[in-house]
Motif scaffolding. Sequence first.
Motif, short mmCIF file in Angstrom:
data_model
loop_
_atom_site.label_atom_id
_atom_site.label_comp_id
_atom_site.label_asym_id
_atom_site.label_seq_id
_atom_site.Cartn_x
_atom_site.Cartn_y
_atom_site.Cartn_z
N SER A 174 46.41 -7.60 52.05
CA SER A 174 45.92 -6.94 53.25
C SER A 174 47.02 -6.91 54.30
O SER A 174 47.89 -7.76 54.34
N ARG A 175 46.96 -5.90 55.15
CA ARG A 175 48.00 -5.74 56.16
C ARG A 175 47.89 -6.78 57.26
O ARG A 175 48.87 -7.18 57.85
N PHE A 176 46.72 -7.13 57.54
CA PHE A 176 46.51 -8.06 58.65
C PHE A 176 46.18 -9.42 58.09
O PHE A 176 45.24 -9.57 57.32
N SER A 177 47.00 -10.36 58.44
CA SER A 177 46.67 -11.70 57.99
C SER A 177 45.59 -12.23 58.92
O SER A 177 45.76 -12.28 60.13
N GLY A 178 44.51 -12.56 58.31
CA GLY A 178 43.37 -12.98 59.11
C GLY A 178 43.56 -14.39 59.65
O GLY A 178 44.03 -15.28 58.98
#
Length: 180
Positions: A174-178
């Motif tokens: 995923s592009r956004f590391s949560g």
Amino acid sequence: MTLQNETPPILASNFSIIVGVIEQYGWFLLIGCILVMYLYNKYKPTLMKMKQNHEDWKEAEINKKDPDRVHKVQLSMEQARLKLQQQVNVDSEKRKEADLKREEAQRQKKIEEWENHQQGRGYHNKSRFSNPSPDNDSGSNNTSKPKKKNTTMKSDFNALSGDGGGSCSYRPSSRFSGGG
């Protein structure tokens, strides 16, 4: 009195002159060397041909003066040719013998196949055994055929989707590391 090695003044002055010429005309010297190498490589075949022609001319002049030498050279060349021809003849005889043996083996194989055909074993027997035993004429083969694999695919299978199953599928992260 202590001994010291000093460079003679003539060597030091010549060295400084050479270094000065290289510093001042270095590029011209480099281009000149490259040009000389190019011209040498370009005209080398012509020079070699001229040299060969000159050697041939000298040889012809010597042969005119000494006919006995020419006769000896011709005899030695003829002997070398005869020796090579004898070797070729021996090799061709060996090849003919090998061809005759191979043809005889093929003829014997054809005769054996025809005899098998006459005895009812088949004209071109494709069995694994080259000499089948006559007591195995029961007609039943104990050899089992290999089972075929079922190669039907799932109805929803798509090779381009990458849903082949297993752990080899690629899934981008995923592009956004949560976080939090």
